[in-house]
Design a protein around this motif. Structure first.
Motif, mmCIF file in Angstrom:
data_model
loop_
_atom_site.group_PDB
_atom_site.id
_atom_site.type_symbol
_atom_site.label_atom_id
_atom_site.label_comp_id
_atom_site.label_asym_id
_atom_site.label_seq_id
_atom_site.Cartn_x
_atom_site.Cartn_y
_atom_site.Cartn_z
ATOM 1 N N ILE A 167 36.636 -41.031 30.337
ATOM 2 C CA ILE A 167 37.089 -39.759 30.894
ATOM 3 C C ILE A 167 35.948 -39.190 31.728
ATOM 4 O O ILE A 167 34.787 -39.231 31.315
ATOM 5 C CB ILE A 167 37.464 -38.755 29.781
ATOM 6 N N ILE A 168 36.287 -38.642 32.883
ATOM 7 C CA ILE A 168 35.314 -37.963 33.736
ATOM 8 C C ILE A 168 35.483 -36.465 33.526
ATOM 9 O O ILE A 168 36.590 -35.933 33.627
ATOM 10 C CB ILE A 168 35.525 -38.325 35.217
ATOM 11 N N ALA A 169 34.364 -35.782 33.242
ATOM 12 C CA ALA A 169 34.409 -34.348 32.938
ATOM 13 C C ALA A 169 33.526 -33.581 33.913
ATOM 14 O O ALA A 169 32.361 -33.302 33.627
ATOM 15 C CB ALA A 169 33.978 -34.089 31.499
ATOM 16 N N VAL A 195 40.734 -36.994 34.318
ATOM 17 C CA VAL A 195 39.742 -35.979 34.652
ATOM 18 C C VAL A 195 39.898 -34.801 33.692
ATOM 19 O O VAL A 195 40.958 -34.173 33.632
ATOM 20 C CB VAL A 195 39.899 -35.496 36.106
ATOM 21 N N MET A 196 38.841 -34.545 32.924
ATOM 22 C CA MET A 196 38.796 -33.380 32.035
ATOM 23 C C MET A 196 38.049 -32.280 32.782
ATOM 24 O O MET A 196 36.811 -32.238 32.784
ATOM 25 C CB MET A 196 38.093 -33.718 30.720
ATOM 26 N N ASP A 249 43.746 -33.641 34.294
ATOM 27 C CA ASP A 249 44.496 -34.110 33.131
ATOM 28 C C ASP A 249 44.236 -33.260 31.886
ATOM 29 O O ASP A 249 45.021 -33.291 30.936
ATOM 30 C CB ASP A 249 44.122 -35.564 32.838
ATOM 31 N N PHE A 250 43.112 -32.549 31.850
ATOM 32 C CA PHE A 250 42.765 -31.613 30.786
ATOM 33 C C PHE A 250 42.215 -30.348 31.462
ATOM 34 O O PHE A 250 41.591 -30.436 32.519
ATOM 35 C CB PHE A 250 41.650 -32.148 29.864
ATOM 36 N N ASP A 271 50.950 -26.842 30.746
ATOM 37 C CA ASP A 271 51.352 -27.811 29.714
ATOM 38 C C ASP A 271 50.350 -28.949 29.549
ATOM 39 O O ASP A 271 50.643 -29.949 28.885
ATOM 40 C CB ASP A 271 52.745 -28.371 30.008
ATOM 41 N N LEU A 272 49.160 -28.809 30.118
ATOM 42 C CA LEU A 272 48.115 -29.800 29.902
ATOM 43 C C LEU A 272 47.323 -29.459 28.641
ATOM 44 O O LEU A 272 47.287 -28.302 28.216
ATOM 45 C CB LEU A 272 47.158 -29.832 31.101
ATOM 46 N N PRO A 273 46.662 -30.447 28.029
ATOM 47 C CA PRO A 273 45.811 -30.153 26.867
ATOM 48 C C PRO A 273 44.715 -29.165 27.238
ATOM 49 O O PRO A 273 44.073 -29.289 28.282
ATOM 50 C CB PRO A 273 45.230 -31.525 26.497
#
Length: 331
Positions: A167-169, A195-196, A249-250, A271-273
């Motif tokens: 995951i890329i943050a 992508v977080m 994505d987050f 509605d994403l985490p």
């Protein structure tokens, strides 16, 4: 006789009854543990302002990973402390950069452990800012060149994905960073790497111990021009909407403790985490008070993190992760 109606008293009579009706809970699956890696050999140095948190050299990383694995932690957030810093933070995107080396080492030892790579330049620049600093031709003041910064951040994300990051943050808060990073990852063949986004990152006073840990204190000025004003809530919605449209994505809220209303707002609108970052000063304040004997550390930490879950966080990034898991096993 007429007795007053006391609602729900019968639902609080025992631990078993309370567990049956509990609305929120903590588990190992909620937690991400931050890791700080550095160059050198035989280094395990405790960070003075963050008791129990350490800098690890690559050759000492295995002992920490073994403990993480044994506890069942499924994901780490990786921060690197480089040997070399320069104006453009080139160590951030080098193939043999510290984050890239650590990622490959983690995947070699524990391939199932999720590696979340912090994607920023501040640890790698000699000025400590999250982007390229230039002089404004009119004001003659130092400013961030947003678009040039995006190019380097995209290169950093791709290099991290090539090294094996799951995951890329991106934590840089440059305008358009999700678009730039998502496009670069897709072009390089990493469409599956999510992508977080540090979507809502405030210009906060709660980062002090982290800057000590990451050696990333700005050498001049501050980060208020690209991080958010703590007074603003509606701006958080706009920031998150932009990131969703750009392919995040987050969605992360940082810090967490003073911004639970922001966590709830994101939870209610997207509605994403939702990820809450229980940041360094939130950790260090509890540790300091517990050391003085003023609070029950376990009780305070569990209540604090449960509050973040109740506010709407799906995922918690916390330096307390290892302690929390041990406490959960004792219950």
């Amino acid at each position: 006789m007429n007795f007053p109606v006391v609602r729900n008293r019968r639902l609080r009579t025992s631990r078993g009854m309370r567990n049956l009706v509990r609305e929120n809970s903590l588990s190992v699956h909620d937690l991400i543990y931050p890791l700080f890696v550095t160059h050198g050999t035989d280094i395990k140095d405790e960070i003075a302002s963050m008791p129990g948190v350490y800098h690890y050299s690559l050759d000492r990383l295995e002992e920490e990973l073994a403990e993480i694995h044994e506890l069942g932690i499924q994901a780490v957030l990786l921060f690197g402390i480089p040997e070399h810093k320069d104006a453009e933070g080139t160590s951030a995107f080098e193939e043999d950069g510290i984050v890239q080396q650590a990622t490959r080492r983690i995947k070699e030892l524990y391939p199932e452990l999720l590696v979340i790579a912090d994607t920023c330049l501040c640890q790698f620049t000699d000025h400590g800012h999250c982007g390229i600093v230039v002089q404004d031709p009119v004001s003659r003041q130092a400013v961030i060149d947003n678009d040039r910064s995006l190019e380097l951040l995209a290169r950093t994300a791709v290099s991290q994905a090539k090294a094996g990051a799951d995951i890329i943050a991106p934590s840089n808060m440059m305008d358009g960073f999700v678009t730039a990073i998502r496009a670069a990852l897709d072009e390089a063949g990493f469409e599956q790497v999510p992508v977080m986004s540090y979507s809502v990152k405030y210009s906060s006073s709660f980062y002090g111990p982290f800057r000590d840990a990451a050696h990333s204190t700005p050498q001049f000025g501050d980060r208020r021009t690209y991080q958010m004003d703590p007074a603003n809530l509606r701006e958080a919605i706009r920031e998150a909407e932009t990131d969703v449209a750009e392919g995040a994505d987050f969605l992360m809220v940082k810090p967490a403790l003073a911004y639970m209303d922001v966590i709830r707002t994101l939870k209610d609108n997207f509605d994403l985490p939702v990820v809450a970052y229980n940041v360094s000063a939130e950790y260090s304040m509890v540790k300091a008070a517990a050391d003085k004997g003023w609070i029950d550390e376990q009780a305070v930490v569990m209540e604090m993190l449960l509050g973040m879950k109740r506010a709407g966080a799906d995922i918690l990034i916390t330096y307390f992760a290892k302690d929390v898991i041990r406490w959960l096993k004792e219950q």
